[in-house]
Motif scaffolding. Sequence first.
Motif, short mmCIF file in Angstrom:
data_model
loop_
_atom_site.label_atom_id
_atom_site.label_comp_id
_atom_site.label_asym_id
_atom_site.label_seq_id
_atom_site.Cartn_x
_atom_site.Cartn_y
_atom_site.Cartn_z
N ASN A 1 0.36 3.08 13.92
CA ASN A 1 0.98 4.19 14.66
C ASN A 1 2.11 4.83 13.87
OD1 ASN A 1 -0.67 3.87 17.02
ND2 ASN A 1 0.57 2.08 17.56
N LYS A 2 1.92 4.91 12.55
CA LYS A 2 2.88 5.59 11.68
C LYS A 2 2.28 6.90 11.20
CE LYS A 2 4.93 1.33 9.74
NZ LYS A 2 5.19 0.60 8.46
N SER A 3 3.13 7.83 10.84
CA SER A 3 2.64 9.09 10.31
C SER A 3 2.22 8.92 8.86
CB SER A 3 3.73 10.16 10.40
OG SER A 3 4.87 9.78 9.64
N VAL A 4 1.25 9.72 8.45
CA VAL A 4 0.76 9.69 7.08
C VAL A 4 1.58 10.68 6.26
CG1 VAL A 4 -1.21 10.08 5.57
CG2 VAL A 4 -1.55 9.09 7.86
N PRO A 5 2.20 10.22 5.16
CA PRO A 5 2.97 11.16 4.33
C PRO A 5 2.12 12.35 3.90
CG PRO A 5 3.44 8.91 3.67
CD PRO A 5 2.30 8.83 4.65
N ALA A 6 2.72 13.53 3.99
CA ALA A 6 2.00 14.75 3.66
C ALA A 6 1.51 14.76 2.22
CB ALA A 6 2.90 15.96 3.93
N SER A 7 2.27 14.13 1.33
CA SER A 7 1.87 14.12 -0.09
C SER A 7 0.57 13.34 -0.28
CB SER A 7 2.98 13.52 -0.95
OG SER A 7 3.26 12.17 -0.56
N TRP A 8 0.38 12.27 0.47
CA TRP A 8 -0.87 11.50 0.35
C TRP A 8 -2.05 12.37 0.75
CZ3 TRP A 8 0.10 6.10 3.07
CH2 TRP A 8 1.26 5.51 2.52
N THR A 9 -1.90 13.05 1.91
CA THR A 9 -2.99 13.87 2.43
C THR A 9 -3.30 15.03 1.49
OG1 THR A 9 -2.32 13.31 4.69
CG2 THR A 9 -3.76 15.21 4.41
N ALA A 10 -2.25 15.64 0.96
CA ALA A 10 -2.46 16.78 0.07
C ALA A 10 -3.25 16.38 -1.16
CB ALA A 10 -1.11 17.37 -0.32
N VAL A 11 -2.89 15.25 -1.77
CA VAL A 11 -3.60 14.81 -2.97
C VAL A 11 -5.02 14.37 -2.62
CG1 VAL A 11 -3.65 13.11 -4.83
CG2 VAL A 11 -1.49 14.19 -4.18
N ARG A 12 -5.17 13.59 -1.57
CA ARG A 12 -6.51 13.12 -1.20
C ARG A 12 -7.47 14.29 -0.93
NH1 ARG A 12 -7.06 10.73 4.64
NH2 ARG A 12 -6.89 12.98 4.98
N ASP A 13 -6.99 15.30 -0.21
CA ASP A 13 -7.87 16.39 0.21
C ASP A 13 -8.04 17.47 -0.85
OD1 ASP A 13 -8.10 15.04 2.57
OD2 ASP A 13 -6.76 16.36 3.71
N ASN A 14 -7.15 17.49 -1.84
CA ASN A 14 -7.18 18.58 -2.81
C ASN A 14 -7.23 18.09 -4.26
OD1 ASN A 14 -6.67 21.04 -0.96
ND2 ASN A 14 -5.04 19.61 -0.38
N ILE A 15 -7.68 16.86 -4.44
CA ILE A 15 -7.79 16.35 -5.80
C ILE A 15 -8.94 17.07 -6.50
CG2 ILE A 15 -9.43 14.45 -5.42
CD1 ILE A 15 -7.40 12.71 -7.08
N ALA A 16 -8.88 17.14 -7.80
CA ALA A 16 -9.87 17.89 -8.58
C ALA A 16 -11.29 17.42 -8.27
CB ALA A 16 -9.58 17.73 -10.07
N PRO A 17 -12.25 18.34 -8.32
CA PRO A 17 -13.65 17.96 -8.07
C PRO A 17 -14.19 17.13 -9.24
CG PRO A 17 -13.53 20.24 -8.78
CD PRO A 17 -12.10 19.78 -8.60
N PHE A 18 -15.28 16.40 -8.96
CA PHE A 18 -15.92 15.63 -10.02
C PHE A 18 -16.42 16.58 -11.12
CE2 PHE A 18 -17.30 12.68 -6.37
CZ PHE A 18 -16.11 11.98 -6.44
N PRO A 19 -16.13 16.29 -12.36
CA PRO A 19 -16.59 17.18 -13.44
C PRO A 19 -18.10 17.08 -13.64
CG PRO A 19 -15.48 15.26 -14.35
CD PRO A 19 -15.29 15.19 -12.87
N VAL A 20 -18.73 18.23 -13.82
CA VAL A 20 -20.18 18.32 -13.97
C VAL A 20 -20.51 19.15 -15.20
CG1 VAL A 20 -22.34 19.11 -12.91
CG2 VAL A 20 -20.52 18.15 -11.48
N GLU A 21 -21.52 18.71 -15.94
CA GLU A 21 -22.02 19.48 -17.07
C GLU A 21 -23.53 19.33 -17.12
OE1 GLU A 21 -21.97 18.95 -21.84
OE2 GLU A 21 -19.99 18.96 -20.90
N ASN A 22 -24.23 20.44 -17.10
CA ASN A 22 -25.70 20.44 -17.16
C ASN A 22 -26.30 19.57 -16.05
OD1 ASN A 22 -25.68 22.11 -19.45
ND2 ASN A 22 -25.47 20.33 -20.81
N LEU B 1 0.82 -1.20 0.00
CA LEU B 1 0.00 0.00 0.00
C LEU B 1 0.86 1.26 0.00
CD1 LEU B 1 -3.06 -0.75 2.31
CD2 LEU B 1 -2.59 -1.45 -0.04
N ALA B 2 1.94 1.24 0.75
CA ALA B 2 2.82 2.41 0.79
C ALA B 2 3.41 2.69 -0.59
CB ALA B 2 3.93 2.22 1.81
N GLY B 3 3.86 1.64 -1.27
CA GLY B 3 4.45 1.82 -2.59
C GLY B 3 3.44 2.33 -3.60
N VAL B 4 2.24 1.75 -3.60
CA VAL B 4 1.21 2.17 -4.55
C VAL B 4 0.74 3.59 -4.23
CG1 VAL B 4 -1.10 1.70 -5.43
CG2 VAL B 4 0.50 -0.19 -5.05
N ALA B 5 0.56 3.90 -2.95
CA ALA B 5 0.12 5.25 -2.58
C ALA B 5 1.17 6.30 -2.94
CB ALA B 5 -0.19 5.30 -1.08
#
Length: 698
Positions: free
Chosen positions: A530-551, A467-471
Amino acid sequence: MLLLRPRYDLYLAVLASVGICDIDRESIVRQFNLKINQSHPYSPVQVGNGNFAFGVDVTGLQTFLPHNTLSSWGWHNSSLPNTPNQTSIADYTGVDWWTHGRLVNYAQPNPTEKEISQWLVANPHRINLGRVGLWFGGRNVSEDDLTSKTQVLDLWEGAIMSSFAVDGEEVRITTVASPTSDTVAVEIKSEVLRSGELGVAFDFPYASGKNKFDAPFVGVWNATANHTTKLFAKDSGATILHTLDATTYATSIHWENEATITRTSNASHQYVLKASEDETFLTFTVTFSPELVDSTEEFNDIKEQATDWWNDYWTDGAFVSLPISVNTSARELQRRIILSQYLLAVNGAGKDPAQESGLVNNGWYGKFHMEMVFWHLAHWTIWDRWSLYDRSIGVYERFLSTSFERAAHQGYEGARIGKMSDPSGRSAPGEINSVLIWQQPHPMFFAEMEYRKFPTQKTLEKWDYILAGVADFMASYAWYNESTKVYDLGPPMYPVSENTNPNQTMNPTFELAYWRFGLDVASKWQLRQNKSVPASWTAVRDNIAPFPVENDVYVLYEGITDMWTTPETSEDHPGLLGLYGWLPPDPRLNLTLFNNTVAQVYESWNFTYSYGWDFPLLALTAARMGDAETAVNWLLDTNNQFDELGMPEGGSRVATPYFPAAAGLLLAVGMMSGGWDGFKGPIFPKEWDIEVEGFWCS
């Protein structure tokens, strides 16, 4: 409630004591025993064990139709090309594409390296280990010459009983497969054996590495000069060594009564086994092996082992009983459930994930697809059949080193999972193969399912490095857009549907949701240890692009135009609906917009060109929305056919069988029976009187 793996015999005893475990499984299963009186031109009746399968015609052998004998280990490489500058794998360089301001090398067929590119696509390819059929004394007998033909596949015992008459004389044949070895066991009873006019022929084809789809029959039967066979006879047995270029394997035959085996001619690879004079039965076993073995396993032993294994298979795990006596839809769904369970144990429970056609024939040269691992394996978890799931889930650990290499080669961190794969972990070149991404979060799904069932330190350690490698790759792959202040996915990429321009495809809706899901699970995995979560994972998870919407509806990807009126983008896989059904609800999902999207898909999608796993996906969405009638209708949709032998046809664009359809059906039925992600089951039409047992709420 989180449970450790129980002792199943005690578990069943407890359930029975409180009146929960009372479904008469055997009578339900046996109602759907196959009963036929002629060979199927495309789909064989099979025996097998997940790593080995033997397909037969109406005789119980491969007499009139050369149905295939396939295994997990039976692979072959053609000779490397002998073209200037293209004589080894190292001569393949791939293709460079601009990706967010830098050149990235993708494993795609290179126009200047066509020969080595195609070699990598087609090799290795799975081989047909051999044909075992009746021999009629050298006479040209056809299936039409047989009378009184009947064949029964006893699902409860995993045995095929075939009977027919030739020249008025009855022949009875029983065929079974070992649950633990690549062995088929056969018993033939007939007065015709006395005359020497009935025997068994063993024949061996050359490998077919030129056909992307090698179906229904695998191998080249008229290229006898391209390969060799050699017979080593001994008392009560023989071994045939088959050599195809650098590939050699053994076929060990053991018979129990007096018999002899000979080659039919020096120019062929056919051998005939005949019982001695006055014998009225011929009983033998055939064991295929990558190495020379001296097998002495006997028919009755194999039959007993097979009976025990299949009895345990049907008794263990989950079960659902539908009102088959009063409702035709319920009966057809129950038929598909039972036959899919049998066929997936034969074709989809090996040491590697299954190819899409299992061990019936070859699709994509016999290779398996890493994005389809979800559809091949997820159902085992819901149906509480963890031992079969365990056989191949280790593919992620086995392939981890090649996944790290793939990401590093492209300048990414972590591990990038490939697509069209062989057992070594090498992903075949291909434009879609190299830029598809939705296979990346699959390990997170499987890890989470395991932890919910087995919340132990052992489970955490098993998946931690994977999981760490894939994430790490998922976070590295996401590109921070300075203009929008969000992380984008792609381009270049293909979404689930594989039907867009990869250089224009950015932020596809399903992949955005699955990316968030995967990074969220990986983060929970860290916290559980009891390990810390890499900041890059959190940044992407919380700030990934919104779902695209049209009409006011969700669309396939950001910036798409005329999606619902363009045939290419309103057919194939409706992955959009995986947002709410397959996946747990995303916190950012707007249900009003999603309901609008469901209505738009129902109205605009061309389901004629959908694939077999699309319908379970649609069923899961309908069930999550509380619409059980529609969920069942999707599972039985006219574009989602299962033939008379239970083989899933998969849709108009794939070769039969297409086992993601069968596995997807079981996943949907399992989730509808046991519930999932806080959604309580069972959910079936209100008027259906159903019984379920053994499912666990995920």
